[in-house]
Write a protein that holds these residues in place. Structure first.
Motif, short mmCIF file in Angstrom:
data_model
loop_
_atom_site.label_atom_id
_atom_site.label_comp_id
_atom_site.label_asym_id
_atom_site.label_seq_id
_atom_site.Cartn_x
_atom_site.Cartn_y
_atom_site.Cartn_z
N GLU A 161 9.74 -6.88 -4.14
CA GLU A 161 8.47 -6.18 -4.22
C GLU A 161 8.75 -4.71 -4.47
OE1 GLU A 161 6.04 -6.98 -0.83
OE2 GLU A 161 5.95 -9.12 -1.25
N PHE A 162 7.93 -4.09 -5.31
CA PHE A 162 8.12 -2.69 -5.69
C PHE A 162 6.84 -1.91 -5.41
CE2 PHE A 162 10.33 -5.51 -8.62
CZ PHE A 162 11.65 -5.09 -8.48
N ILE A 163 7.00 -0.77 -4.78
CA ILE A 163 5.89 0.14 -4.55
C ILE A 163 6.26 1.45 -5.24
CG2 ILE A 163 4.49 1.37 -2.86
CD1 ILE A 163 5.33 -0.81 -0.85
N ARG A 164 5.37 1.93 -6.10
CA ARG A 164 5.60 3.18 -6.82
C ARG A 164 4.40 4.09 -6.61
NH1 ARG A 164 7.13 -0.89 -10.47
NH2 ARG A 164 9.36 -0.90 -10.86
N ILE A 165 4.66 5.38 -6.47
CA ILE A 165 3.58 6.35 -6.33
C ILE A 165 3.93 7.61 -7.11
CG2 ILE A 165 4.51 7.28 -4.17
CD1 ILE A 165 1.52 7.80 -3.36
N ARG A 166 2.91 8.19 -7.70
CA ARG A 166 3.04 9.45 -8.41
C ARG A 166 1.71 10.17 -8.30
NH1 ARG A 166 6.24 11.91 -12.43
NH2 ARG A 166 5.06 13.29 -13.78
N GLY A 167 1.74 11.48 -8.09
CA GLY A 167 0.50 12.24 -7.98
C GLY A 167 0.75 13.71 -7.72
N LEU A 168 -0.34 14.42 -7.44
CA LEU A 168 -0.29 15.86 -7.20
C LEU A 168 -0.55 16.15 -5.73
CD1 LEU A 168 -2.50 16.95 -10.23
CD2 LEU A 168 -0.01 16.93 -10.11
N VAL A 169 0.25 17.05 -5.17
CA VAL A 169 0.12 17.42 -3.76
C VAL A 169 0.10 18.93 -3.63
CG1 VAL A 169 1.24 17.34 -1.49
CG2 VAL A 169 1.27 15.32 -2.95
N ARG A 170 -0.88 19.43 -2.90
CA ARG A 170 -0.93 20.86 -2.60
C ARG A 170 -0.02 21.15 -1.41
NH1 ARG A 170 -6.67 22.54 -1.05
NH2 ARG A 170 -6.19 20.96 0.48
N PRO A 171 0.68 22.27 -1.39
CA PRO A 171 1.54 22.60 -0.24
C PRO A 171 0.77 22.60 1.08
CG PRO A 171 2.05 24.06 -2.06
CD PRO A 171 0.83 23.26 -2.47
N ALA A 186 -3.64 10.19 -7.95
CA ALA A 186 -2.63 9.24 -7.47
C ALA A 186 -2.56 8.01 -8.36
CB ALA A 186 -2.94 8.83 -6.04
N ARG A 187 -1.35 7.63 -8.66
CA ARG A 187 -1.08 6.37 -9.36
C ARG A 187 -0.17 5.57 -8.45
NH1 ARG A 187 -0.77 10.56 -12.65
NH2 ARG A 187 -2.20 10.70 -14.40
N ILE A 188 -0.74 4.53 -7.85
CA ILE A 188 0.01 3.72 -6.89
C ILE A 188 0.11 2.32 -7.46
CG2 ILE A 188 0.08 2.82 -4.54
CD1 ILE A 188 -1.67 5.27 -3.75
N GLY A 189 1.33 1.84 -7.56
CA GLY A 189 1.56 0.49 -8.09
C GLY A 189 2.28 -0.37 -7.08
N TYR A 190 1.83 -1.60 -6.96
CA TYR A 190 2.47 -2.57 -6.07
C TYR A 190 2.67 -3.84 -6.88
CZ TYR A 190 3.17 -5.68 -2.08
OH TYR A 190 3.69 -6.59 -1.19
N THR A 191 3.91 -4.11 -7.23
CA THR A 191 4.23 -5.26 -8.07
C THR A 191 5.38 -6.04 -7.46
OG1 THR A 191 5.76 -3.96 -9.42
CG2 THR A 191 3.48 -4.10 -10.19
N GLY A 192 5.68 -7.16 -8.05
CA GLY A 192 6.79 -7.96 -7.55
C GLY A 192 7.32 -8.91 -8.60
N ARG A 193 8.43 -9.52 -8.26
CA ARG A 193 8.98 -10.58 -9.10
C ARG A 193 9.63 -11.60 -8.18
NH1 ARG A 193 13.41 -6.73 -11.43
NH2 ARG A 193 14.90 -6.84 -9.74
N GLY A 194 9.68 -12.81 -8.65
CA GLY A 194 10.20 -13.89 -7.83
C GLY A 194 9.15 -14.95 -7.61
N ASP A 195 9.40 -15.84 -6.65
CA ASP A 195 8.52 -16.99 -6.40
C ASP A 195 7.10 -16.58 -6.03
OD1 ASP A 195 10.70 -18.58 -6.86
OD2 ASP A 195 11.12 -18.98 -4.74
N VAL A 196 6.94 -15.62 -5.13
CA VAL A 196 5.60 -15.23 -4.68
C VAL A 196 4.81 -14.58 -5.81
CG1 VAL A 196 4.32 -13.77 -3.08
CG2 VAL A 196 6.34 -14.99 -2.29
N ALA A 197 5.44 -13.68 -6.56
CA ALA A 197 4.76 -13.03 -7.69
C ALA A 197 4.40 -14.04 -8.76
CB ALA A 197 5.64 -11.93 -8.27
N ARG A 198 5.28 -14.97 -9.04
CA ARG A 198 5.04 -15.99 -10.05
C ARG A 198 3.88 -16.89 -9.65
NH1 ARG A 198 9.97 -16.36 -11.20
NH2 ARG A 198 10.56 -17.71 -9.50
N ALA A 199 3.80 -17.22 -8.37
CA ALA A 199 2.73 -18.11 -7.89
C ALA A 199 1.37 -17.45 -7.91
CB ALA A 199 3.05 -18.57 -6.46
#
Length: 87
Positions: free
Chosen positions: A43-53, A70-83
């Motif tokens: 499982e992969f979690i990715r985040i990208r965005g802007l943050v003020r100090p 914010a761009r937040i992605g939650y993806t996966g590969r394997g049996d669970v993702a395939r199902a």
């Protein structure tokens, strides 16, 4: 005919990010990725965005609700993702 659709998701956790760029006004472009290998796939979690100090707390943390564009992605590969893919 009648139809309806409904969807609800929740994602809880923490992810470390790095500052990819500091904009002229001091706002930071942050990004990070976390990979978790489970017994049935990855499982992969990715985040990208802007943050003020000002939104970085004393523990060097930022709530996701304070990340602009914010761009937040939650993806996966394997049996669970395939199902979970549509047939």
């Amino acid at each position: 005919g009648v139809g309806s659709a409904d969807q609800a998701n929740a994602l809880t956790g923490e992810i470390s990010v790095t500052v990819a760029e500091v904009l002229p006004n001091g706002t930071m472009v942050v990004q990070g990725q976390k990979t978790m290998t489970l017994n049935r796939g990855d499982e992969f979690i990715r985040i990208r965005g802007l943050v003020r100090p000002a939104d970085v707390d004393v523990n060097n943390r930022v709530l996701s609700t304070r990340v602009a564009d914010a761009r937040i992605g939650y993806t996966g590969r394997g049996d669970v993702a395939r199902a979970s893919r549509q047939g």
